[in-house]
Design a protein around this motif. Structure first.
Motif, PDB file in Angstrom:
ATOM      1  N   ASP A 155       0.568  -1.173  -0.104  1.00 54.97           N
ATOM      2  CA  ASP A 155      -0.085  -0.231  -0.036  1.00 54.97           C
ATOM      3  C   ASP A 155       0.929   1.174  -0.069  1.00 54.97           C
ATOM      4  OD1 ASP A 155      -2.781  -1.188   0.553  1.00 54.97           O
ATOM      5  OD2 ASP A 155      -1.522  -2.124   2.043  1.00 54.97           O
ATOM      6  N   ASN A 156       0.530   2.257  -0.937  1.00 52.76           N
ATOM      7  CA  ASN A 156       1.224   3.446  -0.853  1.00 52.76           C
ATOM      8  C   ASN A 156       1.178   4.192   0.564  1.00 52.76           C
ATOM      9  OD1 ASN A 156      -1.011   5.308  -1.019  1.00 52.76           O
ATOM     10  ND2 ASN A 156      -1.016   4.846  -3.405  1.00 52.76           N
ATOM     11  N   GLN A 157       1.929   5.079   0.631  1.00 50.24           N
ATOM     12  CA  GLN A 157       1.971   6.059   2.219  1.00 50.24           C
ATOM     13  C   GLN A 157       0.719   6.640   2.055  1.00 50.24           C
ATOM     14  OE1 GLN A 157       4.832   9.111   3.275  1.00 50.24           O
ATOM     15  NE2 GLN A 157       5.547   7.361   4.587  1.00 50.24           N
ATOM     16  N   GLU A 158       0.241   7.132   1.191  1.00 42.45           N
ATOM     17  CA  GLU A 158      -1.110   8.043   1.402  1.00 42.45           C
ATOM     18  C   GLU A 158      -2.204   7.097   1.617  1.00 42.45           C
ATOM     19  OE1 GLU A 158      -3.928  11.323  -1.202  1.00 42.45           O
ATOM     20  OE2 GLU A 158      -2.224   9.793  -2.524  1.00 42.45           O
ATOM     21  N   SER A 159      -2.260   6.125   1.181  1.00 45.13           N
ATOM     22  CA  SER A 159      -3.493   5.012   1.553  1.00 45.13           C
ATOM     23  C   SER A 159      -3.345   4.732   3.064  1.00 45.13           C
ATOM     24  CB  SER A 159      -3.684   4.080   0.857  1.00 45.13           C
ATOM     25  OG  SER A 159      -2.554   3.090   0.884  1.00 45.13           O
TER      26      SER A 159
END
Length: 494
Positions: A155-159
């Motif tokens: 998962d990317n950091q924003e999510s």
């Protein structure tokens, strides 16, 4: 009652399996064999081990990040090179998150909403330090129960940050609701002993901390932070910390005091920390104060007249070119046999408020002057810090190098005090990155010297860990747009 759980926790933490009934999930593969099955365990059996592992992960990460932020140097002045933070990864993915999933499932079965809220807060904490360390991390596909994937995508950091806020909001709602299950955390809660009011304030304070991470990114605002922190910690008694005892000794005491006393490798205190406290960077003006009274709580200088920290990577030298002389002090606040590991505190909450108020008032990294809210929080934060460490800060706080007045307050004053108070706390590595290692914000800060530094990337600040070798060899998705160099900024820095 809480301390007796430490011994049990060290054993139980090695026995618990964290993922239910699944032989092909990510967490199951990462769980040691010979562990207890979930149906054999109660919620109270799970809570102490996940707290213990959560705090152990914080300590493990700080063994490198504290060198990056120049709280300490390796023995004789060495600066750390790139890290995989493998100990943190193990604590999160082998122990904390798997058991938190099980704990949350058991809480749902019993309708124990306060237990579930504590699990959500602990999950948010583990996800927070994980994403701030590696940027993209496995979570959503790794936590899909029996449908969990053996090789989950990252998962990317924003999510992940969206998930952190969702978890904390869920916990806040639950803790503001009466739990009718009859099942509440008790002495197995190694942080608050089952006091859910303190957990509620912790959730708000943590949310404000994570919101502050995203202000410079433009995702949140300083006003958002102020609204949240208004419901946060109200005194030092709210501090989120876990203590040890004489049978289960504090790991920093073992690493720094026992190791040094037995002739083994240890760390020494860096000049950035010392020079922020001995008058070098902020000369005292009253003629009464010689050093910050908190300095001897953490360090010693062998009785010398001057306090001379070690330059990071400087081959054992102090800033004046002579030998450094400052080491961790025995029986210090964090270096006693039963010392706590601190995750977040009331004083930090006040510095969060001070920074947010300063920014909300239009402040920048170089602007001068702010408002009463920012200045009061700044001074109250110093007072709370002095009180926590048990020293008299009255002369220090009266000195005009500290008590600069509302009209002369600058961001570096706030961040210096937060840096000092958060000694040996992983949050400082976030702060350094949020402001791009600026010496306008962190007075006197310079990058490590290369006389005694490990590895490559000379002249570049480390901004993240690389993934542990175990993950690189077993999960092919790591290399798919996830693996970056250790000097590549994480998402919220960009």
């Amino acid at each position: 009652m809480m301390k007796k759980y430490i011994a049990k926790t060290i054993i139980i933490g090695l026995l618990i399996i964290g993922f239910t009934g699944c032989s092909d999930s990510y967490f199951d593969v990462n769980t040691p064999s010979g562990t207890a099955q979930p149906e054999q365990l109660r919620m109270r059996d799970l809570l102490a081990p996940v707290i213990y592992r959560t705090m152990a992960g914080q300590y493990s990460a700080e063994q490198t990040f504290g060198n990056y932020t120049q709280y300490f140097v390796g023995q004789g002045g060495t600066a750390s090179g790139e890290t995989t933070a493998a100990g943190l990864w193990s604590n999160i993915y082998l122990y904390a998150l798997p058991n938190l999933i099980t704990l949350k499932e058991k809480a749902a079965e019993e309708g124990a909403i306060h237990y579930a809220a504590v699990a959500d807060i602990l999950t948010a904490i583990n996800l927070g330090i994980a994403t701030d360390t590696w940027d993209n991390i496995p979570y959503s596909e790794a936590s899909m129960g029996e449908d969990g994937l053996l090789f989950p995508s990252f998962d990317n950091q924003e999510s992940i940050y969206n998930k952190i806020f969702s978890l904390l909001d869920s916990a806040i709602t639950a803790l503001e609701t009466t739990d009718t299950s009859g099942v509440e955390p008790g002495s197995e809660d190694l942080i608050y002993g089952g006091n859910t009011d303190k957990w509620l304030r912790a959730a708000y304070t943590l949310k404000a901390r994570y919101q502050l991470h995203l202000v410079n990114k433009g995702v949140t605002s300083a006003s958002d932070v102020l609204s949240t922190i208004a419901n946060g910690f109200t005194s030092n008694s709210d501090d989120f910390e876990m203590s040890y005892d004489d049978k289960n000794i504090n790991p920093l005491y073992s690493q720094e005091i026992l190791a040094r006393n037995t002739g083994n490798f240890h760390n020494d205190i860096a000049s950035q920390f010392v020079s922020s406290m001995n008058g070098d960077y902020y000369p005292f003006e009253s003629g009464v104060v010689e050093i910050d009274p908190r300095l001897p709580i953490h360090a010693k200088n062998g009785g010398d007249a001057e306090w001379k920290g070690f330059v990071s990577g400087g081959g054992g030298l102090a800033p004046d070119g002579t030998s450094g002389n400052v080491q961790f002090v025995e029986e210090g606040y964090y270096t006693s046999i039963d010392s706590p590991i601190l995750l977040i505190s009331y004083a930090e909450a006040l510095f969060i408020k001070a920074e947010a108020a300063f920014l909300a008032n239009g402040g920048t990294t170089t602007s001068v002057g702010s408002n009463t809210t920012a200045y009061t929080a700044y001074m109250d934060g110093i007072a709370a810090s002095m009180d926590k460490f048990g020293v008299d800060g009255s002369d220090y706080m009266a000195d005009t190098s500290i008590n600069v007045g509302e009209g002369s307050l600058m961001l570096h004053h706030i961040m210096k005090e937060k840096y000092i108070h958060n000694f040996m706390n992983t949050e400082t590595f976030v702060d350094f990155r949020r402001y791009d290692f600026s010496d306008s914000v962190f007075t006197g800060l310079t990058i490590r010297e290369e006389a005694d530094s490990e590895g490559t990337y000379a002249g570049e600040w480390f901004t993240r860990a690389t993934y542990p070798s175990t993950e690189l060899t077993r999960n092919a998705t790591v290399t798919n747009a996830n693996q970056k160099t250790p000097v590549t900024p994480v998402w919220w820095q960009q």
